[in-house]
Design an enzyme around this catalytic site. Structure first.
Site, mmCIF file in Angstrom:
data_model
loop_
_atom_site.group_PDB
_atom_site.id
_atom_site.type_symbol
_atom_site.label_atom_id
_atom_site.label_comp_id
_atom_site.label_asym_id
_atom_site.label_seq_id
_atom_site.Cartn_x
_atom_site.Cartn_y
_atom_site.Cartn_z
ATOM 1 N N PHE A 194 -12.257 -7.396 13.315
ATOM 2 C CA PHE A 194 -11.148 -7.865 12.476
ATOM 3 C C PHE A 194 -10.766 -6.785 11.445
ATOM 4 O O PHE A 194 -11.622 -6.236 10.768
ATOM 5 C CB PHE A 194 -11.545 -9.158 11.748
ATOM 6 N N GLN A 195 -9.493 -6.498 11.376
ATOM 7 C CA GLN A 195 -8.944 -5.489 10.456
ATOM 8 C C GLN A 195 -9.584 -4.119 10.629
ATOM 9 O O GLN A 195 -9.795 -3.384 9.658
ATOM 10 C CB GLN A 195 -9.032 -5.968 9.003
ATOM 11 N N LYS B 240 -17.885 -0.842 5.002
ATOM 12 C CA LYS B 240 -18.309 -1.752 3.932
ATOM 13 C C LYS B 240 -19.823 -1.713 3.696
ATOM 14 O O LYS B 240 -20.286 -1.795 2.556
ATOM 15 C CB LYS B 240 -17.869 -3.172 4.295
ATOM 16 N N GLU C 293 0.819 -1.215 0.000
ATOM 17 C CA GLU C 293 0.000 0.000 0.000
ATOM 18 C C GLU C 293 0.853 1.265 0.000
ATOM 19 O O GLU C 293 0.466 2.293 -0.543
ATOM 20 C CB GLU C 293 -0.953 0.009 1.196
ATOM 21 N N MET D 82 24.423 8.845 3.010
ATOM 22 C CA MET D 82 24.287 10.185 3.582
ATOM 23 C C MET D 82 24.564 10.157 5.083
ATOM 24 O O MET D 82 25.226 11.051 5.619
ATOM 25 C CB MET D 82 22.891 10.741 3.296
HETATM 26 C C1 LIG Z 1 12.305 5.865 5.733
HETATM 27 C C2 LIG Z 1 13.589 6.516 6.101
HETATM 28 N N1 LIG Z 1 14.369 5.973 7.069
HETATM 29 C C3 LIG Z 1 15.549 6.571 7.395
HETATM 30 C C4 LIG Z 1 15.949 7.724 6.793
HETATM 31 C C5 LIG Z 1 17.265 8.394 7.186
HETATM 32 N N2 LIG Z 1 18.190 8.417 6.068
HETATM 33 C C6 LIG Z 1 18.357 9.486 5.267
HETATM 34 S S1 LIG Z 1 19.429 9.221 4.030
HETATM 35 C C7 LIG Z 1 19.733 7.658 4.537
HETATM 36 C C8 LIG Z 1 20.691 6.773 3.776
HETATM 37 C C9 LIG Z 1 20.172 6.366 2.457
HETATM 38 O O1 LIG Z 1 21.009 5.338 1.931
HETATM 39 P P1 LIG Z 1 20.974 4.986 0.398
HETATM 40 O O2 LIG Z 1 19.587 4.810 -0.052
HETATM 41 O O3 LIG Z 1 21.910 3.874 0.128
HETATM 42 O O4 LIG Z 1 21.476 6.344 -0.266
HETATM 43 P P2 LIG Z 1 22.932 6.999 -0.331
HETATM 44 O O5 LIG Z 1 22.943 8.087 0.684
HETATM 45 O O6 LIG Z 1 23.925 5.920 -0.047
HETATM 46 O O7 LIG Z 1 23.005 7.530 -1.723
HETATM 47 C C10 LIG Z 1 18.990 7.369 5.686
HETATM 48 C C11 LIG Z 1 19.068 6.089 6.428
HETATM 49 C C12 LIG Z 1 15.077 8.258 5.814
HETATM 50 N N3 LIG Z 1 15.341 9.402 5.183
HETATM 51 N N4 LIG Z 1 13.931 7.632 5.480
#
Ligand SMILES: Cc1ncc(C[n+]2csc(CCOP(=O)(O)OP(=O)(O)O)c2C)c(N)n1
Ligand SMILES: [Mg+2]
Length: 580
Positions: free
Chosen positions: A112-113, A162, A50, A469
């Site tokens: 349920f649900q 529903k 979803e 990052m």
């Molecule tokens: C759902 C979610 N969880 C955690 C984060 C925190 N976060 C921001 S950037 C990042 C790393 C992303 O890694 P990747 O997709 O490999 O991208 P890269 O920076 O290596 O290009 C994280 C964990 C986020 N933005 N979104």
């Protein structure tokens, strides 16, 4: 003639011009999907999750301007949509989400649900409804579409017990809508617009600062005319990318935490900011006490609540960006700012974006630049992380609504399903997700959707084996203590990953994206030599009806610069490797 609730809903969807929707079925929405089975004019895309459905509807909406529509079942179906709703809400994306609900006599009984969908989704939607009377269904559907795509757009949830969907009544979908207390202001105040013209004339160091609201308003053509007339240097938020061409001589680039040198200095040194369709959020302003200290700020936005929330505003104008720019255009005069333009040009010319480290490896900067050369007219989506910033900075955008990214919420897992939705709305265009190896795994299951629908979406994975990052922050601010950011660890690894303790164990990728793509029936490719990037992209571009994953094995510790450390002013940038 009497008709069921689901028949009325499908009538509503047709009258609202819906030709594609994204969804996932379950007990509570079986009657609705059954009604859709018999409707040839609405293409139902079955996603694999979803969250994927909502992001896909979001990508469809951002790229086309139309309202994205999704249908999910009650309980877990509805709770799985929350991240998608919050993503769309933050970035003002028009969506209507229909959720199944247990029958009215069971609501509140832990049936349920059952989930309190209206309660859970309230903080992450523009508006939501529980339809507790079949007689209100038509009016609510009408209002939902109107609210989603008027004023500052956003997602609207309609929760459908529903028994309401099954109940038959003799009614029609209403033609008109009138919601007391909801009257978005479109026309800007003329007196204020005149004040803008005179502030522009007097300014010595003005800049335009453009944001995502400009896409929504369709303000790109009038804004380009405005630039021709006024020749005012322009900076953009992440969301404003594409309103003017990245090549435009007056464009200084993106502003903020990963903004360009020229944009960040212009925002710091200017004496007038004309901010349009933008929120002045913290990723843009950095330390507020150091932001644009010498500038008067003009803030134009359709959402009165966004105006002056973060910065003091001298001339506020509430209204639609296009309408206001059209009224401003005939009365605005070009300011005399040759000197300022030469300063901003020098900033721009002396400080191009870094090319990335030189060596016998692939750097992400090069991958994105080659994507830009091979596919100059693509719709680009991104995941979140370094990949998002490389995608924002190194691709040359020339048109509005061609850069789709989760700006406000920063949702990893957004880019791939959004690309699927964008492709559904733009079958004539190339759609490319610039992805990270971490993020892509958050909605990887949508490979199933893309294969089933025959969509030639390209996913360019910038595979650094890291949550890059976060790793970059750890390298710079935590002495390279890579806590929980390496995606390549194997049982032989030392427990704490450390930049200086690399060993043979570091070379085990934990997932083979090529095999994974192939397992779904998609095309998988791997590129680990820089000479092969272009050929791989061109090969991928030939796919007509299958998604292509390209696993670009990149230099693992490439960083994105410029970077503004948290708490600093935006002109206090780290410009290159080792400068911290
Ligand atoms: C759902 C979610 N969880 C955690 C984060 C925190 N976060 C921001 S950037 C990042 C790393 C992303 O890694 P990747 O997709 O490999 O991208 P890269 O920076 O290596 O290009 C994280 C964990 C986020 N933005 N979104
Ligand atoms: Mg990564």
């Amino acid at each position: 003639m009497k008709k069921s609730g689901s028949k009325l809903i499908v009538e509503a969807l047709k009258k609202e011009g819906v030709d594609v929707l994204f969804g996932y079925p379950g007990g509570a929405v079986i009657p609705l999907f059954d009604e859709l089975y018999a409707e040839p004019s609405i293409h139902v895309v079955l996603t694999r999750h979803e969250q994927g459905a909502v992001h896909a509807a979001d990508g469809y909406a951002r790229s086309t301007g139309k309202t994205g529509v999704c249908i999910v079942t009650s309980g877990p179906g509805a709770t799985n949509t929350i991240t998608g709703l919050a993503t769309a809400n933050f970035d003002s994306v028009p969506l209507v989400l229909l959720t199944g609900q247990v029958i009215r006599p069971m609501i509140g009984n832990d049936a349920f649900q059952e989930a309190d969908t209206v309660g859970i989704s309230r903080p992450v939607t523009k508006h939501n409804y529980l339809v507790n009377d079949r007689a209100h269904l038509g009016q609510i559907m009408k209002e939902a579409f109107y609210i989603a795509n008027s004023g500052r757009p956003g997602p609207v949830v309609v929760d459908l017990p529903k028994d309401v969907v099954i109940e038959a009544m003799d009614d029609e979908y209403p033609e008109n809508v009138n919601i007391r207390g909801y009257n978005p202001v479109i026309i800007g105040h003329s007196g204020q617009i005149k004040k803008v013209a005179s502030a522009v004339k007097k300014a010595k160091r003005p800049i335009f600062y453009i944001g995502g609201g400009m896409h929504i308003a369709g303000a790109s053509p009038i804004f380009n005319k405005m630039l021709e007339k006024t020749k005012i240097p322009t900076i953009s938020s992440l969301m404003g990318i594409g309103i003017i061409s990245s090549n435009h001589p007056l464009y200084l680039g993106m502003v903020g935490m990963h903004g360009t040198y020229a944009a960040n200095f212009a925002a710091t040194e200017c004496d007038l900011i004309i901010g349009i369709g933008t929120r002045f959020d913290d990723r843009v302003t950095g330390d507020l006490s150091k932001f644009a200290k010498h500038a008067d700020i003009i803030h134009i936005d359709i959402d009165p609540a966004a105006i002056a929330r973060n910065v003091p505003v001298k001339i506020p104008i509430v209204g639609d960006a296009r309408q206001i720019l059209e009224e401003l255009y005939p009365i605005v005069e070009a300011p005399e700012i040759d000197e300022w333009r030469s300063v901003t040009n020098k900033w721009k010319n002396d400080n191009p974006l870094p090319e990335g480290e030189k060596g016998d490896f692939i750097v992400p900067q090069q991958v994105v630049k080659e994507i830009s050369e091979v596919f100059p007219d693509a719709i680009i989506t991104t995941e979140v992380g370094q990949n998002q910033m490389f995608g924002a900075l190194y691709y040359t955008y020339t048109k509005p609504r061609t850069f789709l990214t989760s700006g406000g919420l920063g949702t990893m897992g957004y880019g791939f399903p959004a690309a699927i939705g964008a492709q559904m709305g733009n079958m004539d265009k190339k759609v490319i997700d610039i992805a990270g190896d971490g993020s892509i795994q958050m909605n990887i299951q949508e490979l199933g959707t893309a294969v089933q629908e025959g969509l030639p979406v390209i996913v360019a994975i910038l595979n650094n084996g890291y949550l890059g990052m976060v790793r970059q922050w750890q390298q710079i601010f935590k002495g390279s203590r890579y806590s929980a950011t390496c995606l390549m660890r194997t049982p032989e690894c030392p427990h704490h990953c450390d930049k200086n303790r690399k060993g043979s164990w570091c070379h085990h990728y934990t997932v083979d994206f090529v095999k994974l793509a192939e397992a779904y029936g998609a095309i998988g490719m791997r590129v680990d030599k820089k000479e092969d990037i272009k050929a791989a992209l061109m090969e991928a571009g030939k796919s007509k009806n299958l998604p292509v994953f390209i696993d670009f094995i990149i230099q693992r510790e490439s960083n994105i610069f410029p970077m503004v450390p948290p708490g600093a002013g935006i002109n206090e940038m780290i410009l290159k490797e080792g400068e911290w």
